[in-house]
Design an enzyme around this catalytic site. Sequence first.
Site, PDB file in Angstrom:
ATOM      1  CD  GLU A 152      -1.365  -2.331   2.096  1.00  0.00           C
ATOM      2  OE1 GLU A 152      -2.162  -2.990   2.776  1.00  0.00           O
ATOM      3  OE2 GLU A 152      -0.140  -2.604   2.047  1.00  0.00           O
ATOM      4  CB  CYS A 172      -1.156  -0.275   5.389  1.00  0.00           C
ATOM      5  SG  CYS A 172       0.505  -0.871   5.010  1.00  0.00           S
ATOM      6  CB  ALA A 232      14.078 -39.256  -5.919  1.00  0.00           C
ATOM      7  NE  ARG A 245      16.636 -29.503  -1.283  1.00  0.00           N
ATOM      8  CZ  ARG A 245      17.867 -29.996  -1.332  1.00  0.00           C
ATOM      9  NH1 ARG A 245      18.898 -29.184  -1.568  1.00  0.00           N
ATOM     10  NH2 ARG A 245      18.074 -31.287  -1.151  1.00  0.00           N
ATOM     11  CB  THR A 271      18.873 -38.758   5.077  1.00  0.00           C
ATOM     12  OG1 THR A 271      17.743 -39.593   4.873  1.00  0.00           O
ATOM     13  CG2 THR A 271      19.130 -37.947   3.817  1.00  0.00           C
ATOM     14  CG  LEU A 309      19.896 -31.194   3.605  1.00  0.00           C
ATOM     15  CD1 LEU A 309      19.404 -31.388   5.039  1.00  0.00           C
ATOM     16  CD2 LEU A 309      19.046 -32.004   2.645  1.00  0.00           C
ATOM     17  CG  HIS A 368       9.302 -39.650   3.472  1.00  0.00           C
ATOM     18  ND1 HIS A 368      10.060 -39.939   2.367  1.00  0.00           N
ATOM     19  CD2 HIS A 368       9.268 -38.294   3.543  1.00  0.00           C
ATOM     20  CE1 HIS A 368      10.460 -38.815   1.797  1.00  0.00           C
ATOM     21  NE2 HIS A 368      10.003 -37.804   2.498  1.00  0.00           N
TER      22      HIS A 368
END
Length: 357
Positions: free
Chosen positions: A51, A85, A155, A184, A196, A204, A291
Amino acid sequence: MHQEFMELAIEEAKKGLNQTFTNPLVGAVLVKDNHVIAKGAHLKYGQNHAEKNAIEQCQSSEELINSTLYVTLEPCNHFGKQPPCSQLIIDSGIKKVVIGQLDPNPLVRGKGKAFLEESGVEVIVGVAEEKVRQLNPFYNFFYQTQRPYIALKQAITLDGRIAMNQKRTAITGKAVWQKVHEERLAYQGILVGSQTVLTDDPELLAVGTPEFPPVRIVLDRRGRILAQPRLKLFQGSKVPVWIFTEQPAQQPLPPHVEVICLPQVTIEQVIKELTKRKLQALYVEGGARIHDAFLASGYWDEVITYVAAKVMGGAGLSSFGSEREVEQLSELTDVKITQIGADLRISGRRQTSCLPD
């Protein structure tokens, strides 16, 4: 005409893409006598709101008198990094404000609209609201559900494998690598499990050098990575790393690394902590047990799967793998299939994105 001018404001809002951090994308258009006299956007976290940028684009203060402001999100009515605003709008002589959607943030929600109306400004709400909401899906979700939006990304091969046992395995091609690094950027956190990190030693990071990169998050209940100072997460880039563990660090870690000790590292407790830290969207990259833990917990909203035309067989690690007994399938909706190089990207959302019971 309202629809047309709001769509201009939507396009203006997109100029701040990947620069507003936890703030929403917002666009504004000023109109007088059915002609656009100024446009503005919130371009960067901590800087002017849309604004104010639109108002400052006007050639003179007289232009603003009796004009109409089209803004994608409800104007704020509180002091933050910028002044409210709503007061600026009133002081500028704007007679009408057309709002795409009310702000779900409780600091703002309904307060800007009410203040404008109490001050004699005509307010219209809900113009092109569906399109406006698409500007800030994670922001909206966070304040509506009080937790981050959670995407589970993997994947896999055609036979559903994600890696050779305990060995880093490239499944998809370079085009997917580029796509994932771009993807990402839309999230404020990238999460993996300790296995991992120990197997792949990932950085990452997102593509380029964004000013507000996603925080790198590791679930490490036993503290296995804390004694591995040569890991890439501890070297090179100073993008923040948060390690959730039940074991305090026994040796000094780099300043960009924070160890968050919990009595129990459960998905629920991790999400509660991330919510306290205002993290609005989480990109969970695995591995298989992480997961599956998210799937079992009910804290997930989307599955993103990159599929390569390859097979592995044998003792290859399966996706979403654990010893958990299951009794039902989780159905997905809004399924999209896209070819990325030689691979496929398949995404789908859970039918109801909400807090688990």
